[in-house]
Scaffold this active site. Sequence first.
Site, mmCIF file in Angstrom:
data_model
loop_
_atom_site.group_PDB
_atom_site.id
_atom_site.type_symbol
_atom_site.label_atom_id
_atom_site.label_comp_id
_atom_site.label_asym_id
_atom_site.label_seq_id
_atom_site.Cartn_x
_atom_site.Cartn_y
_atom_site.Cartn_z
ATOM 1 N N ASP A 25 15.162 49.722 71.777
ATOM 2 C CA ASP A 25 16.355 49.949 70.957
ATOM 3 C C ASP A 25 17.582 49.929 71.869
ATOM 4 O O ASP A 25 17.620 50.645 72.870
ATOM 5 C CB ASP A 25 16.198 51.321 70.272
ATOM 6 C CG ASP A 25 17.464 51.768 69.563
ATOM 7 O OD1 ASP A 25 18.273 50.896 69.190
ATOM 8 O OD2 ASP A 25 17.629 52.995 69.379
ATOM 9 N N ASN A 27 20.943 50.022 70.430
ATOM 10 C CA ASN A 27 22.166 50.550 69.798
ATOM 11 C C ASN A 27 21.999 51.953 69.229
ATOM 12 O O ASN A 27 22.770 52.381 68.375
ATOM 13 C CB ASN A 27 22.662 49.579 68.707
ATOM 14 C CG ASN A 27 21.659 49.452 67.572
ATOM 15 O OD1 ASN A 27 20.546 49.982 67.660
ATOM 16 N ND2 ASN A 27 22.038 48.769 66.511
ATOM 17 N N ASP A 29 19.776 53.509 67.215
ATOM 18 C CA ASP A 29 19.379 53.887 65.842
ATOM 19 C C ASP A 29 17.877 54.141 65.730
ATOM 20 O O ASP A 29 17.344 54.285 64.631
ATOM 21 C CB ASP A 29 19.828 52.824 64.823
ATOM 22 C CG ASP A 29 19.195 51.461 65.091
ATOM 23 O OD1 ASP A 29 18.401 51.336 66.050
ATOM 24 O OD2 ASP A 29 19.487 50.512 64.340
ATOM 25 N N ASP A 102 7.694 34.400 64.296
ATOM 26 C CA ASP A 102 6.629 34.654 63.327
ATOM 27 C C ASP A 102 7.071 34.025 62.012
ATOM 28 O O ASP A 102 8.151 34.337 61.503
ATOM 29 C CB ASP A 102 6.456 36.169 63.151
ATOM 30 C CG ASP A 102 5.023 36.572 62.939
ATOM 31 O OD1 ASP A 102 4.352 35.903 62.129
ATOM 32 O OD2 ASP A 102 4.574 37.541 63.568
ATOM 33 N N ASP A 204 1.805 33.224 59.987
ATOM 34 C CA ASP A 204 1.156 34.371 59.362
ATOM 35 C C ASP A 204 0.246 33.935 58.208
ATOM 36 O O ASP A 204 0.637 33.117 57.373
ATOM 37 C CB ASP A 204 2.275 35.269 58.814
ATOM 38 C CG ASP A 204 1.778 36.589 58.301
ATOM 39 O OD1 ASP A 204 1.326 37.400 59.111
ATOM 40 O OD2 ASP A 204 1.851 36.816 57.072
ATOM 41 N N GLU A 260 -2.577 32.294 62.237
ATOM 42 C CA GLU A 260 -3.400 33.469 61.923
ATOM 43 C C GLU A 260 -4.251 33.084 60.714
ATOM 44 O O GLU A 260 -3.716 32.753 59.650
ATOM 45 C CB GLU A 260 -2.520 34.669 61.564
ATOM 46 C CG GLU A 260 -3.357 35.930 61.395
ATOM 47 C CD GLU A 260 -2.765 36.969 60.460
ATOM 48 O OE1 GLU A 260 -2.996 38.162 60.694
ATOM 49 O OE2 GLU A 260 -2.077 36.600 59.483
ATOM 50 N N HIS A 334 -0.537 44.167 66.619
ATOM 51 C CA HIS A 334 0.112 45.197 65.804
ATOM 52 C C HIS A 334 -0.700 45.597 64.577
ATOM 53 O O HIS A 334 -0.302 46.504 63.860
ATOM 54 C CB HIS A 334 1.490 44.685 65.376
ATOM 55 C CG HIS A 334 1.392 43.524 64.421
ATOM 56 N ND1 HIS A 334 0.887 42.289 64.805
ATOM 57 C CD2 HIS A 334 1.684 43.410 63.100
ATOM 58 C CE1 HIS A 334 0.901 41.477 63.761
ATOM 59 N NE2 HIS A 334 1.373 42.125 62.722
ATOM 60 N N ASP A 335 -1.796 44.913 64.304
ATOM 61 C CA ASP A 335 -2.579 45.219 63.095
ATOM 62 C C ASP A 335 -3.839 46.033 63.368
ATOM 63 O O ASP A 335 -4.628 46.270 62.446
ATOM 64 C CB ASP A 335 -2.996 43.907 62.398
ATOM 65 C CG ASP A 335 -1.842 43.250 61.671
ATOM 66 O OD1 ASP A 335 -0.899 43.956 61.278
ATOM 67 O OD2 ASP A 335 -1.878 42.016 61.490
#
Length: 583
Positions: A25, A27, A29, A102, A204, A260, A334-335
């Site tokens: 990150d 900025n 947030d 992606d 994807d 994928e 990530h899955d």
Amino acid sequence: MGSTDQAKAKLEGVIYQLYPPSFKDSNGDGWGDLGGMLAQVEYLAELGISAVWIGPICDSPMEDNGYDIRDYYKIHDAYGTMEQLEELIAKLHEHDIKLMMDLVLNHTSDEHSWFEQSRSSKTNPYRDYYIWQPPSSNGEPPNNWRSFSEDSAWEWEEETGEYYLHIFDKKQPDLNWENKKMREELYTMINFWLDKGVDGFRLDAINMISKHPDFPDAPDDARHPKGQQFYKNGPKIHEFLQELHEATFGRVPGTLTLGEAPTVTMDEVILYTAPERKELDMVLQMEMIRIGKDYGHPWKNDPHWSPELLKESIVRWYKNVFGKGAYALYLNTHDHPRMIGTLFGDVSEIGGAEGKALNVAAAKAIGTFLHTLPGTPIVYQGEELGMPNADYDHPDQYRDKGTLSAYHRRIQAGESEKEILASFHARSRDGARSPMHWTGGEYAGFSEVEPWIPMSPQGKEFNAEAERSDPHSVFHHYRRLIQFRRESPILTKGDLDMLPIEEEWILAYTRTYEQETWLIILNFSDQPQTCLIDAKWSFVWEEGECLISHPKADVLTHSVFSKKEDPIKVDLLPYQSLVYRKR
Ligand code: GLC
């Protein structure tokens, strides 16, 4: 290069997967962004990767962290601006790193303007951009297909009296690839990104774009989600992919494409990736990462899981696909929960210096394994640091919609919270989505404020700052492996021999190419182990060079192997990785 070699080595290097919300990150947030990626290009260059696959960053309501696109032409506000993306492409190119986006082409968000038009009336020109069906004769959904969230794959729309298809969440309606105009709009969009200088794409759920035209009911079999045989690798998949290639990637030589394609068969992978067919460059081998996970307890002592299954999968893919088609391998993404938890159990639980040393050795064994197999390796952010899986201990800490709906469903069905959380450690996608560890400071240097998902409760010491300055770290181990992968054709093109080893937790294999042989031995257990290796391989270490020996670098080279015996007895330390090269 002949077409066989071309199929083996689509990329002589390593792909790095960056998960945008959790990378860095810039900025304040609590959400990762392009500014953060720009600030870390040197880090990626130091690691030595050849391409970076960036998860979806287009405008999205973020129901599925960007896999629900609202506008294909706009960068999502929280990620930054188009100018920053252009800057990122340029900066990566300065370091000879390709940028892969992606590409989500199976579905959009229900907030995409196409879908808003589509659902507005049956006669709207966009109606047919999505898949609409009337109810079945008894007023039920058109068929019994289930979505990934386990509900019906059809959502009723009162206004127009029809159902729309969504293989994923109901907020992710499936696009109708039978509609030529829709396909052409997608191609125009892809060309827009190619013209920006994007070097490739991860596509994807790409094997789901061609649905069975009759939408038949699925039989009651063990397949989850139900109905998948009617939309995975469907009747027109190759026709669609060839058209896509010709209209987009084929225009720009060198564009790298990675599909994928869950539960794809090996024969289909060859059809997707054989160079002369002009469809995709590579397909993800998703089998290894899934082994054991369907059982919900993929821990080391799970009766359904063992390294034998890994060995079998590796050999089967090598024999059937390698050289005919091309595939990429990953052990983290990530899955899925991080492999360090799956393969080795929670070594960090042991605590203290011993726990840390085991975590380092286990992380290095995973890396050694991944980089020495046939197939292009993909490293998922944090894996190169040995970051453990984030084992959250409260339901409020989870963010993934699928995980949360499973939680509520299971609570309602009477399961205990303890039981559910234990299975999430093994299955929830959030375990791998905790923010990247840049420093040992607050929020691990990911952000100055509390991140969108809690930090991993474990493993703060595994961070980039500490590891970049420690030559024995997991980071530097990965650097070496990545460098081998770039420089040694044997790893991209060499033959594989899996050696018959009786001990379940040891893997030993050779790679051979032209005059060179590498011998790789890995102990996938937290105990010292001894195995027997046929003496015919002794030349590799007698006349060769030890490239990797962790732990305890030089001690082992001579003491482990006794040259007089046949077979030769090899003593290995917990999670030891050994790599020898004989040229
Ligand atoms: C892919 C993505 C996953 C996403 C799904 C729907 O499997 O990897 O994160 O939820 O597609 O787009």
